[in-house]
Design an enzyme around this catalytic site. Sequence first.
Site, PDB file in Angstrom:
ATOM      1  N   GLU A 178      63.616  37.076 -34.134  1.00 44.53           N
ATOM      2  CA  GLU A 178      64.047  36.778 -32.608  1.00 44.53           C
ATOM      3  C   GLU A 178      65.163  38.048 -32.582  1.00 44.53           C
ATOM      4  O   GLU A 178      66.579  37.689 -32.635  1.00 44.53           O
ATOM      5  CB  GLU A 178      65.003  35.664 -32.421  1.00 44.53           C
ATOM      6  N   GLU A 208      57.674  29.463 -33.904  1.00 50.81           N
ATOM      7  CA  GLU A 208      58.497  28.607 -33.871  1.00 50.81           C
ATOM      8  C   GLU A 208      58.255  27.713 -32.575  1.00 50.81           C
ATOM      9  O   GLU A 208      58.166  28.486 -31.351  1.00 50.81           O
ATOM     10  CB  GLU A 208      60.169  28.750 -33.808  1.00 50.81           C
TER      11      GLU A 208
END
Length: 452
Positions: A163, A357
Amino acid sequence: MGFREDFLWGVATSAYQIEGAQNKLNKGLSIWDVYVRENNKIYDGHTGDIACNHIQTYKEDVKMMKDMGIKSYRFSIDWSRVIPDGYGNVNEEGMAFYDSLINELVKAQIEPCITLYHWELPYEIYKKGGWLNEDIVQWFGRYAGIIAERFSDRVKFFFTMNEPQCFIGLGYLNGVHAPGLKVNLRDTFEMAHNVMKAHGRAVQMIREKSKRDVLVGYAPTCGMTYPYSNSKEDIEATRKVMFSIPEADNWTWNISWWSDPVMLGKYPEEGLMKYEQYLPKITEEDMKLISEPIDIYGQNIYNGRCIRMGEDGRPVDVKRKDGYARTANNWPVTPECLYWGPKFLYERYKKPIYITENGMSAHDVISKDSHVHDDARIEFTRKYLSELKKASEDGVDIRGYFHWSLMDNFEWDKGYSERFGLVYVDYETQQRVLKDSAYWYKDVIKNNGNNL
Ligand code: GCO
């Protein structure tokens, strides 16, 4: 039909969020160790000093995963634990911990997947300018090589950055994550460029130092989009928004600025124009390094926006229904994003996809019968996985899914107030309780998703 036979059913965690032992085993400081000590930054003054105490409980935690039928575990290595200042001596005590964790996983027949950077920037590197200092490209590459050399005999999956949208956006643009800064836009673009170069250098070093063929990936995030109807116009509008470029003041929350360079070797035109005045020098050589070929594409996906084509031929956001479903931290529940997200990503980047995720936070409690009845999480995951399965059936090359998270843990600025786990953690006793969702997920894995 359904999921591939060898579909990788996993769970994910990250180092700072679960390990604890932050000032033990010769670990160096990371920006998170420092940030959590500032006043009023983290919910109720929480820190990751102890977290899930995983450094001491990892053997039991691996056993727990085995009991849950988990096939793969995505965890991260804390850079400051294995190279305390980030660029100097290797800390054998830190390496030994991961070595032993990996051995436990292998013994339990759980496929280990390493994430190299889930936000623990060594504080000593931060002091030298962190992501603004171009030397970080080599430092990160060296770190990646050291990890690959040591663990690639047992580990096949390596994800570089987790991320970048968040660690640059939240860390340096709106300052709610470590190191808690609000820097110039110009600086954030330069940092981002260095992040992607560091990714590229890491890919090279992993290949160079690995003992066998490994799979290298990237794990960005962002909101997805899904169409209001299946009309051609709505789908086209949705695709357009999915890869669009936001205004500069909140620029990091997008897909294409971070993924096009890595996957396609070029920055998106729309961004080059919009952000022109803030951009560092970008050379052809940089782009070559950034787009060093990778094998698999990871994407963290939590939710999305519904889009339709407007009357004037421009895409518009469809207002969410009154009383729409939300998680405990108020994220919308939008299962469609696990169909459309991977579909659009696969069309554009043409690489096998892993959902690195996905999950939700809930206000879980232990009931009188000693169980944790988290029906909302079961329903959430059932719906999301059903959409993912549909995408797989429609030809999107989906190879795995990692639920966030194995267990409740330190949710960054929210401290321990958000529970994302399939396993409940009592932070005072460190007791783990499998939630109903853990038993449910076990059954899904056993049936390879055919019972969703
Ligand atoms: C990430 C995420 C996780 C969070 C999860 C829930 O970057 O991978 O921030 O660390 O805990 O996404 O917010």
